[in-house]
Design a protein around this motif. Structure first.
Motif, PDB file in Angstrom:
ATOM      1  N   UNK B  10       0.875  -1.171   0.000  1.00 15.04           N
ATOM      2  CA  UNK B  10       0.000   0.000   0.000  1.00 15.04           C
ATOM      3  C   UNK B  10       0.913   1.221   0.000  1.00 15.04           C
ATOM      4  N   UNK B  11       0.949   1.934  -1.122  1.00 15.16           N
ATOM      5  CA  UNK B  11       1.911   3.022  -1.278  1.00 15.16           C
ATOM      6  C   UNK B  11       1.253   4.386  -1.206  1.00 15.16           C
ATOM      7  N   UNK B  12       1.657   5.173  -0.232  1.00 16.77           N
ATOM      8  CA  UNK B  12       1.073   6.509  -0.084  1.00 16.77           C
ATOM      9  C   UNK B  12       2.139   7.586  -0.095  1.00 16.77           C
ATOM     10  N   UNK B  13       1.698   8.803   0.095  1.00 22.39           N
ATOM     11  CA  UNK B  13       2.606   9.940   0.010  1.00 22.39           C
ATOM     12  C   UNK B  13       3.585  10.051   1.173  1.00 22.39           C
ATOM     13  N   UNK B  14       3.228   9.464   2.317  1.00 26.77           N
ATOM     14  CA  UNK B  14       4.133   9.582   3.461  1.00 26.77           C
ATOM     15  C   UNK B  14       4.781   8.258   3.839  1.00 26.77           C
ATOM     16  N   UNK B  15       4.088   7.128   3.528  1.00 28.63           N
ATOM     17  CA  UNK B  15       4.711   5.848   3.867  1.00 28.63           C
ATOM     18  C   UNK B  15       4.247   4.741   2.933  1.00 28.63           C
ATOM     19  N   UNK B  36       5.880   6.606  -1.061  1.00 31.30           N
ATOM     20  CA  UNK B  36       5.841   5.833  -2.303  1.00 31.30           C
ATOM     21  C   UNK B  36       4.684   6.226  -3.204  1.00 31.30           C
ATOM     22  N   UNK B  37       4.229   7.462  -3.076  1.00 26.98           N
ATOM     23  CA  UNK B  37       3.352   8.004  -4.123  1.00 26.98           C
ATOM     24  C   UNK B  37       4.187   7.954  -5.391  1.00 26.98           C
ATOM     25  N   UNK B  38       3.693   7.279  -6.402  1.00 26.50           N
ATOM     26  CA  UNK B  38       4.575   6.996  -7.534  1.00 26.50           C
ATOM     27  C   UNK B  38       4.806   8.199  -8.447  1.00 26.50           C
ATOM     28  N   UNK B  39       4.229   9.318  -8.100  1.00 30.83           N
ATOM     29  CA  UNK B  39       4.602  10.538  -8.832  1.00 30.83           C
ATOM     30  C   UNK B  39       5.960  11.053  -8.329  1.00 30.83           C
ATOM     31  N   UNK B  40       6.403  10.530  -7.198  1.00 32.15           N
ATOM     32  CA  UNK B  40       7.705  10.941  -6.638  1.00 32.15           C
ATOM     33  C   UNK B  40       8.843  10.303  -7.440  1.00 32.15           C
ATOM     34  N   UNK B  41      10.061  10.661  -7.117  1.00 32.79           N
ATOM     35  CA  UNK B  41      11.259  10.124  -7.772  1.00 32.79           C
ATOM     36  C   UNK B  41      11.277   8.590  -7.724  1.00 32.79           C
ATOM     37  N   UNK B  78      -1.302   7.934  -7.111  1.00 33.78           N
ATOM     38  CA  UNK B  78      -0.626   8.392  -8.323  1.00 33.78           C
ATOM     39  C   UNK B  78      -0.635   7.379  -9.451  1.00 33.78           C
ATOM     40  N   UNK B  79      -1.097   6.148  -9.173  1.00 33.53           N
ATOM     41  CA  UNK B  79      -1.008   5.100 -10.190  1.00 33.53           C
ATOM     42  C   UNK B  79      -2.037   5.272 -11.314  1.00 33.53           C
ATOM     43  N   UNK B  85       3.547   5.527 -13.900  1.00 34.45           N
ATOM     44  CA  UNK B  85       3.665   4.062 -13.835  1.00 34.45           C
ATOM     45  C   UNK B  85       4.779   3.595 -14.764  1.00 34.45           C
ATOM     46  N   UNK B  86       4.819   4.131 -15.983  1.00 31.75           N
ATOM     47  CA  UNK B  86       5.856   3.735 -16.951  1.00 31.75           C
ATOM     48  C   UNK B  86       7.248   4.069 -16.427  1.00 31.75           C
TER      49      UNK B  86
END
Lengths: 291, 291
Positions: B10-15, B36-41, B78-79, B85-86
């Protein structure tokens, strides 16, 4: 040639206007310059002010040598911020005198000639201002994030919010939501990308579309403009409650929104005696009289 | 030792959280990592994912050598954004398989085990999601500028708007407006300066204060929370209208706001069968079954 001259300046975010009158009140010339919201770079603001000022003097057949008998009054966006005013005034000025106040204050001065009254400015933002018995009252105008009800920015933003609601199926689509979504290629993702970069003036560009649809009885357009008028009425009513006997409207959206204001408020609206430039001239004259 | 393992993330903006189950569904371990919001690096996100993953494997007495028999399913903020995602998947992965979907989708999978149903997520933002007959429906969740009705950010922002109204004298002050203005030294200028830099999570920090006052029947608190509940009900009702038979609530503000939702909606609310981490495990299993 020591007769005093009076120059009024109206300084906004996109342009600066100047008007020159002599001691008898005779109009001698007008001029224009660039951006002069005084939160901007002081060099830029002074360049805009002097450009407008020199153009007005030039129209009167006057020039640089006449600056030192010219008393200047300026109403400017941003002049409520003390630090910005101090930054602007931290240099030697070529004028006989210089006084600055908010653009709301010079609009009020022009509108009521210094008498009790209130103004409501409705453009990209919205703001109410009134003076009653010498006491100033600002209502609204705190910025578009949590204020500026009834402004172009607020109208545009709410219209886009409802456009997304309609896309989601949360409310019925109307010609207004269809028109707005079409401006983004009918793709809400493009709309949201745009929103991420939008400034108040960007949102305000959609206000005329909302007004057009409201006039044609688009149900959403009517609801949005009615909401905007309610927000403006709340600001104006507060100023009347504070003792302002009448109200003048200013700004690019004042006339289109005026018919939507509640009837009791309509009755308080009067035409301004003079405009903000003449208000700025009154400001310059009062400053000299006080000195 | 070739038995498959299934790991849900479960990936969120803070953990980032991870849960490991074996092929029998037995819980083997859990772990946690960073944002792990996937819009991050992508490097940061992979670091967070692998940290959580290794911790979960470690709890099970397993290690690096077991990654290649681990099937991973991830639900991530962000997915929904294809480009993000790519970017995340443009590297060799150590897992037996990896599948990613939105955090809303894994929450729904966990809640309804793949059956028809809708979820409403209410935290800093708000978002509705449902699946009916295999068809996905997103409602709301377009971001705080023109969407996310009923969210913590929306509640906080509206409360500050009313605080300014009360300061202006446009509405009566209440204990809520007094409490909020006091947080800014009773100076609306400080409040407006803060607003100029505020992010949605900053606004959301004031939502608990509004909820507290609503519980104590502060009239403004009640009005604001009722408005928030109305906005959430609009999102949820749309999902029910699309055919979702029942609704599960998620997010930090779901429970405090639940009593304020309109009674007809209350009757549609059910408890989720499992959480988003087990939903992510279901996602991993379905991905293997399809392959």
């Amino acid at each position: 040639m020591s007769e005093s001259l009076f120059l009024g300046i109206d300084g906004g975010g996109t342009k600066c206007r100047a008007r020159l009158r002599d001691a008898n009140g005779t109009l001698r010339g007008e001029g224009a310059g660039g951006p002069s919201n005084i939160r901007l770079d002081p060099d830029l603001v002074w360049h805009s002010i002097l450009t407008a000022c020199r153009e007005a003097l030039g129209k009167a057949g006057l020039g640089e040598a006449d600056l030192n008998r010219t008393h200047v009054g300026m109403g400017a966006a941003g002049a409520g911020q003390t630090s910005a005013v101090e930054r602007l005034l931290s240099r030697p000025l070529p004028f006989a005198s210089f006084v600055i106040d908010t653009d709301a204050h010079t609009a009020w001065l022009g509108a009521f000639g210094g008498g009790d009254g209130a103004i409501l400015i409705v453009g990209t933002g919205s703001c109410g201002y009134g003076v009653v018995g010498g006491k100033r009252h600002y209502v609204g105008g705190w910025g578009y994030e949590i204020s500026d009800e009834g402004s172009g920015a607020a109208i545009g933003r709410e219209a886009l919010r409802r456009t997304v609601w309609a896309y989601d199926g949360r409310i019925p689509t109307t010609p207004l939501t269809q028109t707005l979504l079409a401006k983004f290629g009918n793709d809400p993702e493009l709309l949201i990308d745009w929103v991420g970069k939008a400034r108040p003036s960007d949102y305000a560009r959609y206000a005329p579309t909302v007004l057009d649809h409201a006039k044609r009885r688009d149900p959403l357009g009517v609801a949005l403009i009615t909401d905007a008028a309610t927000g403006l009425a709340q600001i104006a009513t507060r100023l009347l409650d504070l003792g302002a006997p009448t109200l003048c409207l200013f700004g690019g959206l004042a006339e289109p929104l005026r018919p939507w204001l509640p009837p009791p408020l309509q009755q308080a609206i009067v035409q301004p005696t003079a405009d903000a430039l003449d208000g700025a001239i009154l400001l310059a004259q009062a400053n000299v009289a006080e000195a």
